[in-house]
Design an enzyme around this catalytic site. Structure first.
Site, PDB file in Angstrom:
ATOM      1  N   LYS A 177       0.843  -1.198   0.000  1.00 48.88           N
ATOM      2  CA  LYS A 177       0.000   0.000   0.000  1.00 48.88           C
ATOM      3  C   LYS A 177       0.881   1.252   0.000  1.00 48.88           C
ATOM      4  CE  LYS A 177      -3.897  -2.175   2.397  1.00 48.88           C
ATOM      5  NZ  LYS A 177      -5.049  -2.104   1.504  1.00 48.88           N
ATOM      6  N   HIS A 235      -0.871  -8.439   8.724  1.00 49.91           N
ATOM      7  CA  HIS A 235      -0.965  -7.023   8.336  1.00 49.91           C
ATOM      8  C   HIS A 235      -0.636  -6.054   9.487  1.00 49.91           C
ATOM      9  CE1 HIS A 235      -2.621  -8.822   4.860  1.00 49.91           C
ATOM     10  NE2 HIS A 235      -3.881  -8.849   5.212  1.00 49.91           N
TER      11      HIS A 235
END
Ligand code: BG6
Length: 478
Positions: A177, A235
């Site tokens: 990201k 994550h």
């Protein structure tokens, strides 16, 4: 940066991930001119079909998963020409000699294992037996990478039989990201933050990954996993590492990964009183977790909040609060670094002041906000107020937010470039499981049940208490 010619073989090429993420991502790279002329993409799966049918499937996937403004028939046709399909038997002999013929000698070869982890060993072995992979080839594997330390070790061992660690790319799509990488740029590209980045100045850190989606059709998978295995072990742990690690001496894969590993190893075991698990109830928009999981006896959590301590010189005494869940009020992922108050207020007691916060928003509306104190405008005397210094990446770069490459686009291109910086190393994954295993085991031993929470809320009440009892509060999920 252009990449070399490559053969990318996607095992599980008809699967959900391939259709939703991998191929639409590759299409977007093609459209932006990043795909070399000599790029070839080979879908491999069990289904008996030919390349023409496969191309149609991928064409449909592009239509479904790529926003309309990025679709044009010329690019789509050009992209589909790069694609072929091969029927393969992962556990037998079928298709392997054909795959050998299809792949070329002098190009980068990457093999994406978008299949159940139980097949990793079969694929790795056959790639060698049929001399399809060589010492330069790369393999890409997805999470879940194991479900505990023992299974992760077993997977690492199976892959290590045929591939060197430098050839293995373990994807955690959060690392792809845009803002996650920006976190490193902000920390290590500025002089401003790093001197304050420690327990002397930082009161605490909050890491939130809130989702509005339910587990939906993934109930069977999710119920064996839960928020801890599905989100925290990977994550959230990766975000924690990037926010807490020491500056690596260079932006090179092992330099970065060594520092991340040190953070995981410095995590204290977590007290059960510092963890809140939850699962959502039904409301008018959808069924409860229990109904969706299809398991009335489930003890799996769809929400988790926890307080984590890092025992090292920099962070001792600064807790990190993690929170993630499904069916929450809003979809928002952010990291907030909450600074301490100034040591002395020359303005006397000012009610309601909350100090500096650096909030790094991963999604949606990627950007960064620094909350600062200023004087309230006007003649009312020296009254203080807080305002956000706001940097939205879309505004700053003048780009539409959709123009930022998706995590998968970036990560696949990094595989072709041979850059492992944004991929998890085997020892990192194992260290993360070594930390989560005792927590999960304790739930099982105690028969711990998650607390229920309303769909569309911020999670169970107890999660609020987790911070209240420390005299802090969560940032709003909005
Ligand atoms: C996946 C999880 O890894 O990440 C999903 O398995 C979760 O349960 C997803 O929904 C969240 O990703 P993102 O990019 O939407 O935040």
């Amino acid at each position: 940066i252009p990449v070399e010619d490559f053969d990318l073989v996607i095992f599980g090429g008809t699967g959900d991930l391939a259709r939703r993420k991998i191929l639409p991502g590759l299409y977007r790279r093609y459209r932006s001119g990043q795909m070399p002329e000599g790029a070839r993409i080979i879908g491999a799966a069990r289904q008996d079909q030919d390349s023409a049918v496969y191309r149609k499937l991928i064409g449909a996937a592009i239509k479904e998963f790529v926003p309309e403004k990025y679709r044009d028939s010329k690019s789509i046709a050009g992209f589909l020409e790069l694609i072929s399909y091969i029927v393969i038997d992962a556990q037998g002999a079928g298709g392997w000699s054909d795959l050998k013929k299809l792949t070329r000698k002098d190009v980068v070869k990457a093999f994406y294992f978008s299949v159940a982890p139980s097949l990793f060993g079969d694929l790795a072995e056959r790639l060698h037996t049929y001399k399809i992979a060589d010492s330069q080839s790369r393999i890409v594997v997805e999470k879940p990478f194991g479900r505990d330390l023992a299974s992760a070790k077993a997977l690492n061992a199976v892959l290590a039989e045929h591939f060197d660690e430098s050839q293995i790319y373990r994807i955690d799509h959060y690392l792809g990201k845009e803002t996650v990488q920006n976190l490193m740029a902000v920390r290590f590209g500025n002089i401003l933050f790093e001197p304050l980045w420690n327990s002397q100045y930082v009161d605490h850190i909050q890491i939130t990954a809130a989702e509005t989606v339910a587990v939906g059709s993934r109930g069977a998978y999710y119920d064996k996993s839960g928020a801890m295995r599905d989100m925290v072990q990977n994550h959230l742990m990766q975000l924690l590492c990037l926010i807490a690690m020491e500056p690596p001496n260079e932006f090179e894969p092992d330099a970065v990964r060594d520092e991340k590993l040190k953070v995981i190893r410095a995590l204290d075991p977590v007290n059960s009183s510092d963890i809140v698990r939850g699962r959502y109830e039904a409301n008018k928009d959808g069924p409860s977790y229990l109904e969706e999981s299809g398991n009335p006896d489930s003890s799996t959590e769809s929400f988790i909040a926890m307080k984590v301590n890092i025992s090292n010189w920099r962070w001792k005494g600064t807790p990190i609060y993690l929170r993630t869940g499904k069916r929450l009020r809003a979809r928002t992922s952010e990291i907030a670094v909450v600074f301490k108050d100034p040591p002395h207020s020359i303005f006397g007691k000012q009610e309601g002041r909350r100090g500096n916060v650096l909030a790094i928003r991963l999604q949606p509306n990627e950007g960064m906000t620094l909350r600062v104190t200023i004087k309230e405008p006007g003649p009312g005397g020296m009254r203080l107020m807080e305002v956000p210094l706001d940097m939205s990446f879309a505004d700053a770069l003048g780009a539409d937010a959709e123009d930022t490459p998706d995590a998968y686009e970036r990560l696949i291109m990094d595989v072709i470039r041979g850059n492992q910086t944004l991929f998890m190393r085997g020892d990192e994954v194992e260290a993360a499981w070594a930390w989560t295993d005792p927590i999960i085991n304790e739930w099982q031993e105690r028969g711990d049940m998650p607390k229920s929470y309303d769909s569309g809320s911020s999670g169970p009440e107890d999660a609020l208490m987790l911070l209240h009892k420390d005299g802090r509060r969560w940032r709003e999920i909005k």
